[in-house]
Design an enzyme around this catalytic site. Structure first.
Site, PDB file in Angstrom:
ATOM      1  N   ARG A  50     -34.713 142.240  41.805  1.00  0.00           N
ATOM      2  CA  ARG A  50     -33.860 142.748  42.888  1.00  0.00           C
ATOM      3  C   ARG A  50     -34.481 142.437  44.253  1.00  0.00           C
ATOM      4  NH1 ARG A  50     -32.177 148.984  42.754  1.00  0.00           N
ATOM      5  NH2 ARG A  50     -34.309 149.228  43.490  1.00  0.00           N
ATOM      6  N   LYS A 149     -31.376 145.573  49.254  1.00  0.00           N
ATOM      7  CA  LYS A 149     -32.266 146.689  49.584  1.00  0.00           C
ATOM      8  C   LYS A 149     -33.109 146.270  50.780  1.00  0.00           C
ATOM      9  CE  LYS A 149     -35.000 150.180  47.177  1.00  0.00           C
ATOM     10  NZ  LYS A 149     -34.257 151.364  47.610  1.00  0.00           N
ATOM     11  N   GLU A 182     -22.060 156.280  46.247  1.00  0.00           N
ATOM     12  CA  GLU A 182     -23.375 156.701  45.744  1.00  0.00           C
ATOM     13  C   GLU A 182     -23.934 157.757  46.690  1.00  0.00           C
ATOM     14  OE1 GLU A 182     -26.388 153.638  46.009  1.00  0.00           O
ATOM     15  OE2 GLU A 182     -25.459 152.776  47.792  1.00  0.00           O
TER      16      GLU A 182
END
Ligand code: PXG
Length: 291
Positions: A50, A149, A182
């Protein structure tokens, strides 16, 4: 404590980056938060993948290959004698001038901090969280994709500030269309009629490593899991609700916006998944120290 910065180890006082680093000037960079349990790093390959995917999306070339990043992460844990803890990997765009242009930054920096972890209070797991929906919407994917991220976490920080004003420790964020996305630092799941449901990644969420692991563990335990679009109403009328994240692991939610979820206690499915997750985390993963 020893901190890795660009291939060398420094004390916290000596570990520094430039005020001209675009990570500081613009939040231009990427990061990961990773746990280790009982001498095992949890899902290290998934976190590294990721990290490199986030960097690729930002056209940020991480200066070392993924294998070297893995070794540097393990070595940082070893030098700090940690078998249980939290790892923060950071890659910044590097030093540039005061303009936006990332092409003027020629040397991205890699930072690895390994520390002890402050655990969430046990009563959250026993009694469940009460969360609220905030007015701040999750970033629109065509503006800043939540799947990246990045070091720019203002969207989540604004949500957190709003939540704290009403005393909530975690907050629900909707996407631009009003669908459940989320929480500020956790993914969300509901359980309805034995079915486990979580929003699909394309709605504009961070695809959590914990989320993906819990989906697998739940299926292995015989539960049906579906990625589905739902609204806040779906949470109000759910049998159970829980959050997943590196820091929180699996944590029950018993109230949203003053509506009691299910019977107001952590549910059976949630409790099973908490146990399954802890068992997995303590017995699988990448070994830090050789046998
Ligand atoms: N959504 C968002 C927006 C996150 O930041 C998660 C979901 C869960 O993902 P993982 O891969 O951890 O299952 C996160 C997690 C912390 C902390 O220390 C957590 C996150 C970011 C910064 C700090 O609680 N991200």
């Amino acid at each position: 404590m020893l901190i890795y910065v660009d291939g060398e180890y420094f004390s916290p006082e000596e570990a520094k980056i430039s005020v001209f680093d675009h990570g500081l000037l613009y939040g231009d960079g990427v990061f990961e938060g990773i746990r280790c349990y009982n001498g095992y790093v949890f899902k290290l390959d998934e976190h590294l993948e990721r990290l490199y995917d986030s960097a690729k999306s930002l056209m940020l070339k991480i200066p070392i290959p993924i294998e070297a990043m893995q070794e540097a992460t393990l070595e940082t844990l070893r030098r700090n004698q940690l078998r249980e803890g939290y790892i923060r990997l950071i890659v910044t765009r590097g030093i540039g001038d005061l303009g936006l242009d990332p092409d003027k930054c020629h040397n991205p920096s890699v930072i690895i901090i390994a520390d002890k972890i402050t655990l969430y209070p046990q009563h959250y797991y026993e009694n469940g969280l009460e969360i609220v929906t905030v007015s701040v919407r999750r970033n629109y994917p065509e503006a800043i994709n939540p799947r990246i991220k990045s070091l720019n976490y203002l969207n989540n920080i604004l949500a957190k500030i709003e939540g704290k004003q009403s005393g909530a420790v975690e907050v629900l964020m909707l996407n631009i269309d009003g669908y459940v996305a989320e929480c500020s630092g956790d993914n969300i799941f509901i359980v309805k009629d034995e079915m486990i449901i979580t929003p699909p990644a394309h709605l504009g969420i961070l695809e959590g490593v914990t989320r993906n692991c819990v989906i697998t563990l739940a299926r292995e335990a015989g539960f049906e899991v579906e990625e589905r679009v739902f609204t806040r109403h779906g949470i109000y009328i759910a049998d159970e609700c829980f959050l997943t994240g590196t820091a929180a692991e699996v944590i029950p939610v018993v109230k949203l916006d003053q509506r009691v979820i299910g019977n107001g206690e952590p549910g059976k499915v949630t409790q099973k998944l908490i146990a399954a997750y802890r068992h997995y985390a303590n017995n699988f993963g990448t070994r830090i120290f050789p046998e």
